[in-house]
Enzyme design. Sequence first.
Site, PDB file in Angstrom:
ATOM      1  N   GLU A  51    -135.852  39.942 130.856  1.00 43.77           N
ATOM      2  CA  GLU A  51    -136.605  40.870 130.024  1.00 43.77           C
ATOM      3  C   GLU A  51    -137.895  41.410 130.651  1.00 43.77           C
ATOM      4  OE1 GLU A  51    -135.692  42.009 126.956  1.00 43.77           O
ATOM      5  OE2 GLU A  51    -133.786  40.960 127.232  1.00 43.77           O
ATOM      6  N   SER A 472    -104.852  49.856  78.949  1.00 46.66           N
ATOM      7  CA  SER A 472    -104.517  49.318  77.630  1.00 46.66           C
ATOM      8  C   SER A 472    -105.319  48.094  77.224  1.00 46.66           C
ATOM      9  CB  SER A 472    -103.022  48.997  77.567  1.00 46.66           C
ATOM     10  OG  SER A 472    -102.266  50.189  77.650  1.00 46.66           O
TER      11      SER A 472
END
Length: 799
Positions: A51, A472
């Site tokens: 990094e 229903s």
Amino acid sequence: MRQLQDFELHSPLRIYTRDGKLIGEYGEERRLPIDHAEIPEEFIQALLAAEDDRFFEHRGVDPMGLIRAAGELVASGGEIQSGGSTITMQVARNYLLTLDRTFTRKIREILLALQMEQVLSKEEILELYVNKIFLGHRAYGIAAAAEIYYDRPLDELTLAEKAMIAGLPKAPSSFNPLTNPERALIRRNWILFRMRELGHIDQATYDEAVQAPITAERHVAQAEVDADYVAEMARQYAVDRFGDSEAYTGGYNITTTLDSELQPMARRAPARGLIDYDTRHGWRGPEEQELPQSLAEAQDRTERSGLEEELDESPEVLETARRAAERSETRVEGIDGDVSNWVQVLERTPRYGLLHPAIVVASEGRQMRVLLRDGELRTIEWDGLSWAREYRNAQYRGPEPGSAAEIAGRGDLVRVMEREDGSLRLAQRPDAEGSLVVMHPETGAILALQGGFDFNASKFNRAVQAQRQSGSIFKPFIYLAALESGTMNAASVVNDAPVVINDGSNELWRPVNASGDFLGPMRLRNALARSRNLVTIRVLREVGLNETINFLEGFGFEPSRLPHGLSLGLGSADLTPLEMTNAYAVLANGGFKVTPWFVERVAKGETTVEEANPAVACRDCPPGQEQVTIDDRSYPVAARVVDPINLYILRDMLRDVIENGTGRRALELGREDIVGKTGTTNGQRDTWFAGFNSNLVATVWLGKDDNTTTAEYGASAALPVWMTFMGEALEGQPPAMPEPPAELVTAQIDPDTGRRLTSGGISEIFHPDHLPGSQPRRVEREVEQQSGSQGTGAYEAIF
């Protein structure tokens, strides 16, 4: 900068069942704290090599890195691709800025980094960095990553393992050893190459480390009860209540209303029902095909995009990664060659409920050999394969396959499930979805909830988020409105015949029954049991649309979301399974308007932050009583929204659905206390069953997320799921049903006209204020006396 100096680690949000079993843990910054002095020197060297190798030399900004970033800025037209960010700049971004890759943010990042270096030491900055970075699979910080990937403290990891973790900050998914092992090896070996070039390790150490195989596995604490959908509901509740930051870091414990015994049943029942449904409709093929067997072969095929920095450094990086892949060789007895990639694929492929991932090793004749995640080689016999007829559409399948090779071949990723006898059968993730909601009718507490086939497969919670036509299962509320209005009773006769309705559009509406036929005049009891659409429409028209909608509000239905047309009677309203379950809870509890709830208590440490106090049903409370004591706690009494006599009559009518109607299959449970209603919407897009006894109410929905047809009815798709759950949940429990109200009237009626008879006919129950008229006399009294049929007044009685 003070907020960085004062930064502290916090406790996660934890979610529990009502009896204290863990179902979920959340925390954006959930990690294991580590001091700078505890960071191994090798890890610092690996991290800086990857990094920011000039970290201890620059003052927060690396000019060489910025020059590289500026070049990318020009080349990309304004968006920075990799950044040129130092570790100090990354800390500024992670703690204080957003993650957008813009020029303005980059300038702010630089200014903050320069200021940070004036306030904090390099060691303090590095400590902040390693405790904050996200490293995949919910690991925040290097110590947490060591535990999750290797199940060991950071200082016990090998150099290769430390380098693997150091490679994750750039792209926690793309370079992840679990999800992308072939790319992760290239990234790891590039870091080791850089460490050697920077003089951190010698050639012998390098040679040993770059040849190390992948050893990462996922190690996480498992929930005690699998209830991911409810855990997510509770997480969202905490975020809404306390805000993002505080919810995840404040150490809150949420106790839900979930029952730890019912929840596993509620999870299994829809899964089995969906698998059964899917089996009836055919095989759609493997999830992936011709997967490379070894990790080395997979690495040869891997996409090189995103690895430019690593591969441009030296050909040696790819060469050593290839050798490391070869050293990751995995052998399984009974399979020729290295199966390291197959093992990695199986490890990272999620299990979906009852369905396990498997890779086909061989398809020979009518047998299929598969490799499972645990390295076990199993054989699927033909009785576990023969169902796999080709799926063509929801209504049609191809012919039965003649051999295993027609179904799947070597290297294909499939699903398998274990049967009760221990044998395997081929399976697949269903293309239909479903939900199950279980409530305590007296209180409205959610006792169990499953929002889909499996949370890992889809996080969309259909139980509470999916608004579907109810079909229903909505009809009972129309019939109850008729009973409550006093204009009709269970014996009222309504014509089941064609009807044409002008609904205000350009076309006339001609509703039909699901069966396509017409049965003529029939009593309400029979019409509900047989789910006759045309009778329901006439009932709704008779009661009145506005009056019915006002009545429905008492069951938790929002009037503004109900269609203001006669289609309402057929369940055209878009409602969630939770809303329907709540409405049925009112039917089950004697007519009290309860509200669904699932958070029982929120605590922070030993301090109770909030505690639920829902309105509850109280059948025995006299009118006007406002509070009732349950288990030494006082609760408000819920409002009664329907006459208990009319409600009892409706419940009795719903029992006919089970005994004589569309729910007859439920008789297999052998229980006299269950009632309910099937439901299917237009085009068979939604299938439902909602039912209850006095202790439990449960609603099942099964359908497809894209709203295409299931090609089945509620009785065949949803009802079996409900039966599976209720059969297990009520096993060994005595019947739970209400006593008939004292005022209830039983009378004999003519089955054709619904009118009262003095003798003969059939029995029916009525509200004392809503009795039908007597059957008019159709036979002279003298003939009646001679025939011995006194009191009937009907011709049929004299024959």
